[in-house]
Design a protein around this motif. Structure first.
Motif, PDB file in Angstrom:
ATOM      1  N   LYS A 158      -2.561  24.651  54.817  1.00 20.50           N
ATOM      2  CA  LYS A 158      -1.910  25.712  54.065  1.00 20.50           C
ATOM      3  C   LYS A 158      -1.428  25.210  52.711  1.00 20.50           C
ATOM      4  CE  LYS A 158      -0.373  28.171  58.139  1.00 20.50           C
ATOM      5  NZ  LYS A 158       0.730  28.673  58.909  1.00 20.50           N
ATOM      6  N   GLY A 159      -1.243  23.912  52.599  1.00 22.18           N
ATOM      7  CA  GLY A 159      -0.798  23.350  51.330  1.00 22.18           C
ATOM      8  C   GLY A 159      -1.922  23.359  50.317  1.00 22.18           C
ATOM      9  N   ASP A 160      -1.597  23.040  49.092  1.00 21.47           N
ATOM     10  CA  ASP A 160      -2.578  22.951  48.025  1.00 21.47           C
ATOM     11  C   ASP A 160      -3.432  21.711  48.255  1.00 21.47           C
ATOM     12  OD1 ASP A 160      -3.867  22.213  45.599  1.00 21.47           O
ATOM     13  OD2 ASP A 160      -2.437  23.414  44.467  1.00 21.47           O
ATOM     14  N   LYS A 161      -4.678  21.905  48.715  1.00 23.24           N
ATOM     15  CA  LYS A 161      -5.544  20.787  49.100  1.00 23.24           C
ATOM     16  C   LYS A 161      -5.711  19.774  47.964  1.00 23.24           C
ATOM     17  CE  LYS A 161     -10.124  19.726  50.851  1.00 23.24           C
ATOM     18  NZ  LYS A 161     -11.422  20.267  51.247  1.00 23.24           N
ATOM     19  N   GLY A 162      -5.912  20.247  46.759  1.00 24.60           N
ATOM     20  CA  GLY A 162      -6.094  19.353  45.614  1.00 24.60           C
ATOM     21  C   GLY A 162      -4.879  18.490  45.356  1.00 24.60           C
ATOM     22  N   ARG A 163      -3.700  19.094  45.407  1.00 19.83           N
ATOM     23  CA  ARG A 163      -2.466  18.328  45.154  1.00 19.83           C
ATOM     24  C   ARG A 163      -2.169  17.356  46.283  1.00 19.83           C
ATOM     25  NH1 ARG A 163       1.877  22.037  41.946  1.00 19.83           N
ATOM     26  NH2 ARG A 163       0.469  22.595  40.266  1.00 19.83           N
ATOM     27  N   LEU A 164      -2.427  17.762  47.518  1.00 24.33           N
ATOM     28  CA  LEU A 164      -2.202  16.853  48.638  1.00 24.33           C
ATOM     29  C   LEU A 164      -3.159  15.669  48.567  1.00 24.33           C
ATOM     30  CD1 LEU A 164      -1.653  19.406  51.537  1.00 24.33           C
ATOM     31  CD2 LEU A 164       0.065  17.929  50.483  1.00 24.33           C
ATOM     32  N   THR A 165      -4.415  15.937  48.248  1.00 20.74           N
ATOM     33  CA  THR A 165      -5.391  14.865  48.103  1.00 20.74           C
ATOM     34  C   THR A 165      -4.982  13.921  46.984  1.00 20.74           C
ATOM     35  OG1 THR A 165      -7.161  16.274  48.936  1.00 20.74           O
ATOM     36  CG2 THR A 165      -7.819  14.336  47.654  1.00 20.74           C
ATOM     37  N   GLN A 166      -4.556  14.472  45.855  1.00 20.94           N
ATOM     38  CA  GLN A 166      -4.140  13.642  44.727  1.00 20.94           C
ATOM     39  C   GLN A 166      -2.920  12.803  45.087  1.00 20.94           C
ATOM     40  OE1 GLN A 166      -5.904  13.332  41.816  1.00 20.94           O
ATOM     41  NE2 GLN A 166      -4.573  11.571  41.607  1.00 20.94           N
ATOM     42  N   ALA A 167      -1.986  13.357  45.854  1.00 20.28           N
ATOM     43  CA  ALA A 167      -0.802  12.595  46.281  1.00 20.28           C
ATOM     44  C   ALA A 167      -1.219  11.402  47.121  1.00 20.28           C
ATOM     45  CB  ALA A 167       0.147  13.502  47.064  1.00 20.28           C
ATOM     46  N   MET A 168      -2.153  11.607  48.047  1.00 16.81           N
ATOM     47  CA  MET A 168      -2.619  10.507  48.895  1.00 16.81           C
ATOM     48  C   MET A 168      -3.334   9.446  48.066  1.00 16.81           C
ATOM     49  SD  MET A 168      -3.873  12.327  52.384  1.00 16.81           S
ATOM     50  CE  MET A 168      -3.645  14.076  52.355  1.00 16.81           C
ATOM     51  N   VAL A 169      -4.177   9.889  47.151  1.00  8.99           N
ATOM     52  CA  VAL A 169      -4.892   8.949  46.283  1.00  8.99           C
ATOM     53  C   VAL A 169      -3.896   8.156  45.439  1.00  8.99           C
ATOM     54  CG1 VAL A 169      -6.442   8.803  44.279  1.00  8.99           C
ATOM     55  CG2 VAL A 169      -7.049  10.241  46.237  1.00  8.99           C
ATOM     56  N   ASN A 170      -2.869   8.822  44.921  1.00 11.59           N
ATOM     57  CA  ASN A 170      -1.868   8.140  44.105  1.00 11.59           C
ATOM     58  C   ASN A 170      -1.125   7.062  44.894  1.00 11.59           C
ATOM     59  OD1 ASN A 170      -2.567   9.789  41.976  1.00 11.59           O
ATOM     60  ND2 ASN A 170      -0.701  11.010  42.047  1.00 11.59           N
ATOM     61  N   LEU A 171      -0.791   7.333  46.146  1.00 13.84           N
ATOM     62  CA  LEU A 171      -0.085   6.342  46.962  1.00 13.84           C
ATOM     63  C   LEU A 171      -0.948   5.107  47.208  1.00 13.84           C
ATOM     64  CD1 LEU A 171       1.733   8.575  49.599  1.00 13.84           C
ATOM     65  CD2 LEU A 171       2.733   7.395  47.636  1.00 13.84           C
TER      66      LEU A 171
END
Length: 102
Positions: free
Chosen positions: A1-14
């Motif tokens: 339900k979350g913004d897939k792009g932003r969640l993916t980017q958050a994981m990549v950033n970590l």
């Protein structure tokens, strides 16, 4: 339900952040698991120098991205925690309600 792009980017950033502070020959580990309380936890550990444990609260400009990730996680009902890892390095854990990462 979350913004897939932003969640993916958050994981990549970590993960990118952990790699950035880990010296050649060092190790980075990534773990995603379901918590009993309905949360999903993404944990990234490294054995590099990393930022200090107080970096999210009052760290230098280089930790600005981590503070933004924490704000985003909190907005979605989760959190981002930074701790010193056992044996050196850093451990970042982002938790989000599982329905946000479904």
């Amino acid at each position: 339900k979350g913004d897939k792009g932003r969640l993916t980017q958050a994981m990549v950033n970590l993960v990118t952040n952990a790699c950035k502070f880990t010296p050649p020959g060092g190790h980075v580990s990534v773990c995603l698991r379901r918590e009993a309380d309905g949360m999903a936890a993404l944990t990234v550990r490294d054995d590099g120098v990393g930022p200090g444990a107080d970096a999210l609260a009052q760290g230098p400009k280089s930790c600005h991205g981590l503070r933004l990730l924490r704000e985003r996680a909190r907005f979605l009902g989760g959190d981002l925690v930074l701790k010193a890892a056992d044996g050196g390095g850093a451990m970042l854990q982002m938790t989000l309600p599982r329905e946000q990462v479904a």
